[in-house]
Every structure is written in structure tokens, then in C-alpha cells.
Design a protein around this motif. Structure first.
Motif, PDB file in Angstrom:
ATOM      1  N   TYR A 119      -3.992  19.445 -23.109  1.00  0.00           N
ATOM      2  CA  TYR A 119      -4.980  19.050 -24.102  1.00  0.00           C
ATOM      3  C   TYR A 119      -4.823  19.930 -25.351  1.00  0.00           C
ATOM      4  O   TYR A 119      -4.036  20.882 -25.359  1.00  0.00           O
ATOM      5  N   ASP A 120      -5.589  19.613 -26.386  1.00  0.00           N
ATOM      6  CA  ASP A 120      -5.505  20.403 -27.616  1.00  0.00           C
ATOM      7  C   ASP A 120      -5.874  21.861 -27.392  1.00  0.00           C
ATOM      8  O   ASP A 120      -5.314  22.771 -28.016  1.00  0.00           O
ATOM      9  N   THR A 121      -6.834  22.091 -26.478  1.00  0.00           N
ATOM     10  CA  THR A 121      -7.373  23.441 -26.327  1.00  0.00           C
ATOM     11  C   THR A 121      -6.942  24.133 -25.035  1.00  0.00           C
ATOM     12  O   THR A 121      -7.132  25.349 -24.905  1.00  0.00           O
ATOM     13  N   PHE A 122      -6.407  23.421 -24.067  1.00  0.00           N
ATOM     14  CA  PHE A 122      -6.009  24.068 -22.817  1.00  0.00           C
ATOM     15  C   PHE A 122      -5.004  23.179 -22.081  1.00  0.00           C
ATOM     16  O   PHE A 122      -4.826  21.996 -22.401  1.00  0.00           O
ATOM     17  N   SER A 123      -4.376  23.760 -21.066  1.00  0.00           N
ATOM     18  CA  SER A 123      -3.454  23.032 -20.188  1.00  0.00           C
ATOM     19  C   SER A 123      -3.814  23.336 -18.743  1.00  0.00           C
ATOM     20  O   SER A 123      -4.404  24.371 -18.444  1.00  0.00           O
ATOM     21  N   ARG A 124      -3.440  22.447 -17.842  1.00  0.00           N
ATOM     22  CA  ARG A 124      -3.676  22.709 -16.425  1.00  0.00           C
ATOM     23  C   ARG A 124      -2.648  21.958 -15.576  1.00  0.00           C
ATOM     24  O   ARG A 124      -2.133  20.912 -15.968  1.00  0.00           O
ATOM     25  N   ASN A 125      -2.368  22.543 -14.411  1.00  0.00           N
ATOM     26  CA  ASN A 125      -1.476  21.946 -13.433  1.00  0.00           C
ATOM     27  C   ASN A 125      -2.279  21.603 -12.185  1.00  0.00           C
ATOM     28  O   ASN A 125      -3.096  22.412 -11.722  1.00  0.00           O
ATOM     29  N   VAL A 126      -2.046  20.423 -11.642  1.00  0.00           N
ATOM     30  CA  VAL A 126      -2.847  19.925 -10.533  1.00  0.00           C
ATOM     31  C   VAL A 126      -1.924  19.402  -9.437  1.00  0.00           C
ATOM     32  O   VAL A 126      -0.979  18.652  -9.715  1.00  0.00           O
ATOM     33  N   ALA A 127      -2.197  19.788  -8.204  1.00  0.00           N
ATOM     34  CA  ALA A 127      -1.542  19.197  -7.040  1.00  0.00           C
ATOM     35  C   ALA A 127      -2.513  18.243  -6.376  1.00  0.00           C
ATOM     36  O   ALA A 127      -3.682  18.589  -6.166  1.00  0.00           O
ATOM     37  N   GLY A 128      -2.077  17.035  -6.064  1.00  0.00           N
ATOM     38  CA  GLY A 128      -2.998  16.059  -5.510  1.00  0.00           C
ATOM     39  C   GLY A 128      -2.318  15.042  -4.617  1.00  0.00           C
ATOM     40  O   GLY A 128      -1.103  15.088  -4.391  1.00  0.00           O
ATOM     41  N   LEU A 129      -3.115  14.145  -4.112  1.00  0.00           N
ATOM     42  CA  LEU A 129      -2.628  13.050  -3.298  1.00  0.00           C
ATOM     43  C   LEU A 129      -2.459  11.800  -4.154  1.00  0.00           C
ATOM     44  O   LEU A 129      -3.116  11.657  -5.194  1.00  0.00           O
ATOM     45  N   THR A 130      -1.602  10.905  -3.713  1.00  0.00           N
ATOM     46  CA  THR A 130      -1.411   9.615  -4.363  1.00  0.00           C
ATOM     47  C   THR A 130      -1.714   8.520  -3.347  1.00  0.00           C
ATOM     48  O   THR A 130      -1.042   8.417  -2.322  1.00  0.00           O
ATOM     49  N   LEU A 131      -2.737   7.725  -3.622  1.00  0.00           N
ATOM     50  CA  LEU A 131      -3.111   6.600  -2.775  1.00  0.00           C
ATOM     51  C   LEU A 131      -3.163   5.362  -3.657  1.00  0.00           C
ATOM     52  O   LEU A 131      -3.867   5.364  -4.682  1.00  0.00           O
ATOM     53  N   ILE A 151       0.861  -1.173   0.000  1.00  0.00           N
ATOM     54  CA  ILE A 151       0.000   0.000   0.000  1.00  0.00           C
ATOM     55  C   ILE A 151       0.904   1.231   0.000  1.00  0.00           C
ATOM     56  O   ILE A 151       1.992   1.212   0.601  1.00  0.00           O
ATOM     57  N   LEU A 152       0.483   2.292  -0.694  1.00  0.00           N
ATOM     58  CA  LEU A 152       1.308   3.476  -0.860  1.00  0.00           C
ATOM     59  C   LEU A 152       0.498   4.730  -0.592  1.00  0.00           C
ATOM     60  O   LEU A 152      -0.711   4.771  -0.826  1.00  0.00           O
ATOM     61  N   GLY A 153       1.180   5.761  -0.117  1.00  0.00           N
ATOM     62  CA  GLY A 153       0.541   7.050   0.097  1.00  0.00           C
ATOM     63  C   GLY A 153       1.560   8.169  -0.066  1.00  0.00           C
ATOM     64  O   GLY A 153       2.713   8.025   0.336  1.00  0.00           O
ATOM     65  N   GLY A 154       1.123   9.274  -0.675  1.00  0.00           N
ATOM     66  CA  GLY A 154       2.035  10.394  -0.868  1.00  0.00           C
ATOM     67  C   GLY A 154       1.350  11.531  -1.600  1.00  0.00           C
ATOM     68  O   GLY A 154       0.120  11.683  -1.545  1.00  0.00           O
ATOM     69  N   ALA A 155       2.138  12.318  -2.287  1.00  0.00           N
ATOM     70  CA  ALA A 155       1.621  13.471  -3.016  1.00  0.00           C
ATOM     71  C   ALA A 155       2.093  13.398  -4.463  1.00  0.00           C
ATOM     72  O   ALA A 155       3.040  12.676  -4.795  1.00  0.00           O
ATOM     73  N   ASN A 156       1.412  14.154  -5.339  1.00  0.00           N
ATOM     74  CA  ASN A 156       1.802  14.163  -6.755  1.00  0.00           C
ATOM     75  C   ASN A 156       1.576  15.538  -7.367  1.00  0.00           C
ATOM     76  O   ASN A 156       0.757  16.333  -6.888  1.00  0.00           O
ATOM     77  N   TYR A 157       2.318  15.781  -8.418  1.00  0.00           N
ATOM     78  CA  TYR A 157       2.137  16.966  -9.256  1.00  0.00           C
ATOM     79  C   TYR A 157       1.789  16.478 -10.652  1.00  0.00           C
ATOM     80  O   TYR A 157       2.481  15.619 -11.219  1.00  0.00           O
ATOM     81  N   THR A 158       0.710  17.005 -11.219  1.00  0.00           N
ATOM     82  CA  THR A 158       0.243  16.568 -12.530  1.00  0.00           C
ATOM     83  C   THR A 158       0.170  17.752 -13.489  1.00  0.00           C
ATOM     84  O   THR A 158      -0.369  18.817 -13.142  1.00  0.00           O
ATOM     85  N   HIS A 159       0.711  17.554 -14.682  1.00  0.00           N
ATOM     86  CA  HIS A 159       0.574  18.548 -15.751  1.00  0.00           C
ATOM     87  C   HIS A 159      -0.166  17.877 -16.901  1.00  0.00           C
ATOM     88  O   HIS A 159       0.252  16.834 -17.403  1.00  0.00           O
TER      89      HIS A 159
END
Length: 350
Positions: free
Chosen positions: A257-269, A246-254
């Protein structure tokens, strides 16, 4: 005279073979001759000429004589190298630098021959080109006539495990088209997912991990999703046949898409299972949940399941299923993307 010479030579060869072979005498009087491979203090493995590797109970051994040096370690941590002879419940090790060393038979924790010792030492400090296991699955389908389609599916996994580290790589992809003149759209699937995870054991049960996962899906207008994770994990089960983490932590996601981009901070479970089903089939399963900390209520989830059944040492049958779920995809696209590949698996071990 000729028969006498032949018999004499055969007898000399037989006696010479017996002299250079390891021998075991069991409590019931049975004898085994061959090469001692290893022992864990509970069982001993000896490779015989006609029966292959034979495993016997350590407690059933009355006498043992080795012709080649063996690595012996006691439960008290004493380590010696030399030829071994067991008599009357004692292990006599003839070393080159310490003379004869006596180890009580009941206190022996392990025995390795030179080959097993070299393999063990390789696992302690292997270079990055060794200790890899994995396989690739490639499947292609083509139709012509009343239907005109083509489909290419590829799946790849590779693992490198040492005593305290684990590096895993994976990749799944599906590409499909409908080439009929009236087919709209022509492209019916073009999705790829892959990544890597590195673990390092901090204790026998606790490990730290870093991971990178990447996805692209043309029909979802996803150019590239990059997910970088890190955290801690716990080995619920860790044996030769089964591991459950089992794992737990944090993640950064970039996400681009064709029309937009976004950056997301989240958890990893996450949760990962790997086990062997019988002698020829292995199973892997992974489930990850990524709650979005930037937008409450949004999340991603991934599920992967795979089996490999060996046909021989390098060929097998592989099935890989993957599902990626996104709560907030671009308008007009679906939240779920499923990848399924099946076909022959070509395995490797280095």
C-alpha cells in the motif's frame, strides 16, 4: 449432337463424383453421399454437399464405403488405417501394410478421417501458440456539457486446453474520472485485476494447479497485491458443455500500500464453473476464499461472474462482474471493490 455430348459429360462427372465420395446405406434403405468425418461408435458424422454435416446413429448403418483412408480403433485397442467397407456387420479395412483387416462393427470405438486425426494429434502435443480461445471487451464512455466524465473498461480472457492441461488468463480494469472543475476527487475509479492459472490432470478427476493473481486499486491506496497459489483440485463435472471444479491449497500474498506493506501466508479454497447456455451463450463463475494464517479471523474473498453471447464467429456481447472483499484494508478505505464491464466482445481462436 451437342445435347448428347453435354449429357454424356455430365453423366461422367456425376459418376466420377460418386466414385470418389463416401457412401452410407441405412437400414431403411436411405443413402447418404459425402465425406465421413468421425464416429464415436454411437453416432457417425458425414458431411454432405447440400445438407452440411449430418449425424446418424451407428446402429442404423447397414453399409458404408469410404474413398479415402480412415483411422479406425476398436474397443479392444486395435488401431488400423485404410479405406473402409461395412457389409454384414463387419468392417473391412484395406491397409497398405497389413492387407485387409476385419473389425466387428459393434466393437468399433472411434473413426476419424485424416483431418480429424490431425486435429486430435495436435491436441496431444500442441505448441504454445496454438489451441487458444478467448476474447476482449473494450467499452468507453464520454460526456461533455452539463457533465464532464470519461470511463474506460477493459476485460480479457484466454484459455488453452489440451487433453491433460489447461492454462487460463484473465484481466479486468475500470478507469473513470469526473472532469468537472468543481469535482473532488477528480479520479473516481482506477482498479485492475488479472492473473493466470495452470492445471495439469494427475488422473481423469484430480489435477494439480499453480496460480498467480494481481490487483491494484488507486482509491484503496493499493499499489500491488500479488497472490501466488498452489494445490490440488477435483473435477466434479467435466464434459464438453460443463466443467465444475473445486480447489484447495496454500498461498503466499504480498501487499504493498502507499503507507505500508505486509506479507501473508494463507489457504486457498475455490470453486469454478464454466458452462454453455444454449448454442450461443457461455457462462463462467469463480469464487475464492483466502483465510489468513498469520492473523486469525482476517481473510480475503473474490467473486467473478461473466457471460458471452455470440453474435457471429468473432463478435459477441460480454458482461463481466468482479468483487474483491478484504477484511483489513487501510484505515479510511472500504472493504469491497466491485468491477463491472459490459460491451462488445471480440473473440479469437487459434
Amino acid at each position: 449432337m451437342r445435347k448428347f455430348v453435354i449429357r454424356s459429360v455430365s453423366l461422367v462427372i456425376f459418376i466420377s463424383h460418386m466414385a470418389i465420395a463416401d457412401q452410407i446405406v441405412l437400414q431403411n434403405g436411405d443413402r447418404l453421399t459425402g465425406t465421413v468425418i468421425k464416429s464415436d461408435g454411437k453416432e457417425l458424422v458425414i458431411k454432405t454437399e447440400y445438407a452440411g454435416e449430418v449425424t446418424v446413429q451407428w446402429s442404423a448403418i447397414q453399409e458404408l464405403t469410404s474413398s479415402a483412408p480412415l483411422h479406425v480403433e476398436s474397443k479392444e485397442g486395435q488401431t488400423v488405417l485404410g479405406t473402409v467397407k461395412i457389409e454384414e456387420g463387419k468392417l473391412n479395412v484395406e491397409t497398405t501394410n497389413r492387407g485387409s483387416v476385419v473389425v466387428p462393427k459393434d466393437s468399433v470405438s472411434l473413426i476419424r478421417n485424416q483431418g480429424e486425426q490431425a486435429a486430435y494429434e495436435q491436441t496431444l502435443h500442441p505448441d504454445w501458440l496454438h489451441s487458444w480461445e478467448g476474447g476482449a471487451n473494450v467499452a468507453f464512455a464520454l460526456t461533455r456539457g452539463n457533465s464532464e466524465t470519461k470511463n474506460l473498461a477493459i476485460a480479457f480472457t484466454a484459455d488453452r486446453k489440451t487433453l491433460r492441461d489447461h492454462l487460463g488468463l484473465y484481466m479486468n480494469s475500470v478507469y473513470a474520472t469526473n472532469d468537472a472543475p468543481v469535482a473532488i476527487p477528480n479520479l473516481t475509479a482506477n482498479a485492475i485485476q488479472g492473473g493466470a492459472r495452470y492445471d495439469h490432470d494427475l488422473t481423469p478427476r484430480v489435477f494439480g494447479f499453480v496460480a498467480g493473481d494481481f490487483q491494484t486499486d488507486q482509491l484503496q491506496f493499493l499499489d500491488l497485491r500479488s497472490v501466488f497459489s498452489g494445490g490440488l483440485g477435483f473435477h466434479l463435472i467435466k464434459s464438453d458443455r460443463t466443467t465444475l471444479d473445486i480447489l484447495g491449497g496454500a498461498n503466499y500474498t504480498h501487499e504493498k500500500y502507499d503507507t505500508f506493506s505486509r506479507n501473508v501466508a494463507g489457504l486457498t479454497l475455490g470453486e469454478e464453473l464454466a458452462t454453455k447456455l444454449g448454442a450461443s451463450t457461455s457462462l463462467t463463475q469463480k469464487l475464492y476464499f483466502y483465510p489468513d494464517l498469520s492473523e486469525t479471523g482476517e481473510y480475503r474473498a473474490t467473486f467473478n461472474f461473466g457471460t458471452v453471447t455470440k453474435i457471429n464467429k468473432w463478435l459477441g456481447w460480454q458482461n463481466v462482474f468482479g468483487d474483491i472483499y478484504v477484511t483489513n484494508p487501510p484505515p479510511g478505505t472500504r472493504q469491497n471493490d466491485i468491477l463491472l464491464t459490459t460491451g462488445l466482445n471480440f473473440s479469437f481462436k487459434r
